[in-house]
Design a protein around this motif. Structure first.
Motif, PDB file in Angstrom:
ATOM      1  N   HIS A 112     -48.197 -39.322 -27.520  1.00 44.89           N
ATOM      2  CA  HIS A 112     -48.536 -38.001 -26.992  1.00 44.89           C
ATOM      3  C   HIS A 112     -48.534 -37.996 -25.458  1.00 44.89           C
ATOM      4  CE1 HIS A 112     -50.455 -36.092 -30.802  1.00 44.89           C
ATOM      5  NE2 HIS A 112     -49.672 -37.102 -31.159  1.00 44.89           N
ATOM      6  N   ILE A 113     -47.962 -39.023 -24.852  1.00 41.86           N
ATOM      7  CA  ILE A 113     -47.887 -39.139 -23.394  1.00 41.86           C
ATOM      8  C   ILE A 113     -46.433 -39.047 -22.966  1.00 41.86           C
ATOM      9  CG2 ILE A 113     -48.325 -40.627 -21.401  1.00 41.86           C
ATOM     10  CD1 ILE A 113     -50.573 -41.935 -23.122  1.00 41.86           C
ATOM     11  N   GLY A 130     -43.664 -36.717 -25.036  1.00 40.96           N
ATOM     12  CA  GLY A 130     -45.049 -36.278 -25.207  1.00 40.96           C
ATOM     13  C   GLY A 130     -45.192 -35.586 -26.550  1.00 40.96           C
ATOM     14  N   HIS A 138     -53.770 -34.779 -26.408  1.00 42.62           N
ATOM     15  CA  HIS A 138     -53.065 -34.281 -25.221  1.00 42.62           C
ATOM     16  C   HIS A 138     -53.585 -32.894 -24.828  1.00 42.62           C
ATOM     17  CE1 HIS A 138     -50.894 -32.851 -28.761  1.00 42.62           C
ATOM     18  NE2 HIS A 138     -50.468 -31.837 -28.031  1.00 42.62           N
ATOM     19  N   LYS A 139     -53.587 -32.636 -23.539  1.00 44.40           N
ATOM     20  CA  LYS A 139     -54.068 -31.346 -23.027  1.00 44.40           C
ATOM     21  C   LYS A 139     -52.924 -30.352 -22.849  1.00 44.40           C
ATOM     22  CE  LYS A 139     -58.379 -32.624 -22.322  1.00 44.40           C
ATOM     23  NZ  LYS A 139     -58.958 -32.937 -23.574  1.00 44.40           N
ATOM     24  N   ARG A 141     -48.927 -29.373 -23.894  1.00 40.46           N
ATOM     25  CA  ARG A 141     -47.834 -29.587 -24.841  1.00 40.46           C
ATOM     26  C   ARG A 141     -46.535 -29.699 -24.049  1.00 40.46           C
ATOM     27  NH1 ARG A 141     -47.858 -24.528 -27.142  1.00 40.46           N
ATOM     28  NH2 ARG A 141     -46.188 -25.171 -28.503  1.00 40.46           N
ATOM     29  N   THR A 142     -45.730 -30.723 -24.366  1.00 36.36           N
ATOM     30  CA  THR A 142     -44.510 -30.980 -23.596  1.00 36.36           C
ATOM     31  C   THR A 142     -43.310 -31.289 -24.476  1.00 36.36           C
ATOM     32  OG1 THR A 142     -45.091 -33.332 -23.371  1.00 36.36           O
ATOM     33  CG2 THR A 142     -45.751 -31.859 -21.571  1.00 36.36           C
ATOM     34  N   GLU A 160     -43.217 -27.603 -20.144  1.00 31.62           N
ATOM     35  CA  GLU A 160     -44.660 -27.633 -20.379  1.00 31.62           C
ATOM     36  C   GLU A 160     -45.111 -26.282 -20.921  1.00 31.62           C
ATOM     37  OE1 GLU A 160     -46.869 -28.569 -16.873  1.00 31.62           O
ATOM     38  OE2 GLU A 160     -46.308 -30.683 -16.936  1.00 31.62           O
TER      39      GLU A 160
END
Length: 164
Positions: A112-113, A130, A138-139, A141-142, A160
């Motif tokens: 998730h990075i 991500g 995750h804060k 979404r990518t 993003e």
């Protein structure tokens, strides 16, 4: 030139914002944790989908998609898997194979990075888009999009979405 949309970790989530970018691509690549066939079906209705299953994906998903996908896109050798690690810390499951036969582009998800980095030792480019789903720590979404022309990977963009 082929326009690629790269996403991962949808965790059963798909919406019109994601599909807007799907429509702009030539191919969509999904690096696992799809979550539900409704996600892959929605993408496949619009574009060619190359995907692998992830650790949350059930037997149905594992019957539809492989654990690893290795293919040529134009002049680029691509390897997609869900749990792959990153340069200097590849997952044990793929470590020996990637060292013995490195692709030009290695893609994974799971963390998730978002991470894009070269592996200078193996002369490859590592990408993790991500997570674009709404499940996980995750804060933001990518996703990633880029082009492949011949053996050149170019025009890399990070997409993003709103903070969760």
């Amino acid at each position: 030139m082929i326009k690629i949309l790269l996403l991962s970790d949808t965790h059963s989530y798909i919406d019109d914002d994601i599909l807007k970018y799907v429509k702009q691509a030539d191919e969509v690549w999904h690096a696992g944790d799809i979550g539900d066939l409704k996600v892959s079906d929605a993408i496949k209705q619009l574009k060619t989908l190359r995907a692998v299953y992830g650790n949350i994906d059930d037997a149905k998903m594992r019957g539809e998609f492989p654990e690893n996908s290795r293919f040529m896109c134009e002049g680029v050798d691509v390897w997609i898997t869900h749990i792959g690690g990153y340069p200097g810390a590849y997952n044990m499951r793929i470590r020996d194979e990637i060292r013995a036969n490195p692709p030009k582009l290695f893609i994974c998800g799971h963390s998730h990075i978002l991470k894009v980095m070269p592996d200078k030792k193996l002369d490859l480019l590592h990408m993790n888009p991500g997570a674009v789903g709404k499940h996980g720590f995750h804060k933001v979404r990518t996703m990633l999009r880029f082009t492949i022309e011949g053996s050149k990977i170019d025009n890399l963009e990070v997409i993003e979405f709103e903070k969760r």
